[in-house]
Design a protein around this motif. Structure first.
Motif: not given
Length: 420
Positions: A362-369, A377-380, A371-372, A338-340
């Motif tokens: 818009g910029a905040i939403a893109v940055v948070v996207a 990508a870096t966790t299983d 980061l999520v 669900l993170l993806l």
């Protein structure tokens, strides 16, 4: 001129123009839903988390969303009349207890009516305290919630102790309400199991939403458009909403503001009581102490997310119910997938806000996207504590995203005195 004439919409009269950008048109809304469904299907295909669109997850999501949505509808009726109903949690408790008690003795439909009456009684107490005696709405609501828990335990001691399967903290098993299925939908089982992109996802969603559906689920779904029609398309609804927007102006036109506030809060309690009946008679066939689990407060959050309107409220309840169902059924893998989906959703929201020239949001939403997305990508997997808290985190996130477009009724929560 009478108050009825003044507060009744004139046939043929043009309605005030809606505030620009406040609502989505139907084609845009349908396009957004279709896009979200395609994104969810893509995430399910890429991650292999098949529970994202399985019929079991959809059925569990509905089961979790219905009591939240009914509590939220109750909050909507009260706040449109100008009364904040923090006591929804207590009215849910009344609904669970009275529904199980009457359902055990006289059958499930009598239990439903008793649950509605129990919730309405809690609403009447809240109206008496806030409307008649002017008690602070928050204090009254918290007091009713505390009172409801104590009353339910005391009544259980009297009514359930000594019965087969009953006790101080639970009731005996309650007869179930009827369940219905749309003919032919159950045959989509084979298509769902193939796990094809989008087709299997649609099959799973249809099976979960249209098979083994409780009668209370159907009633709850019908109450959403019914609430909209009553509050926004009838003279009664116009008068009730006027009490939440400007009670002094409504009073000057002859509206009995006290009476309409009572109407709103009692109906609010009745709807919460119906949500309690769902918990003790559909989600479970037994009353248990602590069964509501804070759903009254979550219903208020769904109402705020929906901008005090039935359609948005239903969307918020379904969102919470869905995340709750995933963490219960799919565990860490489904919530991790669900993170993806969340990253894609936030990215779409950010692009939409940038197109509308809302650069900061818009910029905040893109940055948070981003980061999520990096987190995914870096966790299983994700920590178990986060899995359990996922529904509540979802509630906070959607409220934060929706905060800039919210507008509560102007006189919501304010003490009213006639002629004051």
């Amino acid at each position: 001129m009478t108050a009825d004439a003044v507060l009744t919409p004139t046939p043929g009269a043009s309605a005030p123009a809606p505030t620009r950008g406040r609502r989505f048109s139907l084609p845009v809304l349908l396009l957004a839903i279709a896009g979200a469904l395609v994104a969810l299907a893509a995430v399910r295909t890429l991650t292999g988390a098949n529970d994202l669109t399985s019929n079991g997850a959809v059925r569990a999501a509905l089961q979790s969303a219905i009591p939240i949505g009914l509590a939220g509808l109750g909050g909507l009726w009260a706040e449109r009349a100008g009364v904040v109903n923090i006591g929804l949690e207590g009215q849910l408790i009344f609904g669970t207890w009275f529904g199980a008690w009457a359902g055990y003795h006289w059958g499930p439909w009598v239990g439903v009516l008793a649950a509605i009456a129990g919730g309405a009684l809690g609403g009447l107490l809240h109206a008496l305290a806030t409307v008649t005696f002017g008690v602070d709405h928050i204090v009254s609501g918290v007091a009713i919630t505390i009172l409801a828990g104590g009353v339910a335990r005391y009544l259980s001691q009297l009514a359930f102790k000594g019965l087969p399967g009953g006790g101080v903290t639970q009731s005996p098993p309650v007869p179930e309400l009827p369940r219905w299925s749309v003919p032919g939908v159950s045959s989509l089982d084979g298509l769902e199991r193939k796990h094809w992109f989008l087709l299997s996802d649609l099959a799973g969603i249809l099976r979960g939403a249209l098979t083994e559906v409780s009668a209370l689920t159907v009633i709850a779904a019908l109450l959403v458009p019914l609430t909209f029609w009553v509050l926004w398309r009838t003279p009664f609804g116009l008068r009730l909403r006027s009490c939440g927007e400007n009670p002094k102006a409504a009073e000057s036109l002859g509206v009995n503001v006290y009476r309409y506030k009572y109407y709103g809060v009692v109906i609010s309690g009745a709807l919460a009581g119906l949500g309690g009946a769902f918990l003790s008679m559909v989600a479970s066939t037994i009353y248990r102490e602590g069964q509501t689990g804070g759903r009254g407060y979550i219903g208020l959050a769904a109402m705020i997310f929906g901008n005090w309107r039935p359609g948005g409220l239903a969307s918020g309840a379904l969102l919470f119910g869905y995340t709750d169902a995933l963490q219960l059924r799919g565990g860490s893998k489904s919530v991790h997938a669900l993170l993806l989906f969340l990253a894609l959703l936030l990215l779409a929201v950010g692009v939409w806000q940038l197109v509308r020239r809302r650069l900061a949001v818009g910029a905040i939403a893109v940055v948070v996207a981003l980061l999520v997305g990096v987190w995914y990508a870096t966790t299983d997997s994700i920590p178990g504590e986060f899995v359990q808290a996922a529904p509540h985190i979802t509630t906070l996130v959607v409220l934060a995203l929706a905060s800039q477009r919210l507008r509560m009724p102007a006189a919501d929560g304010q003490r009213y005195r006639r002629g004051g």
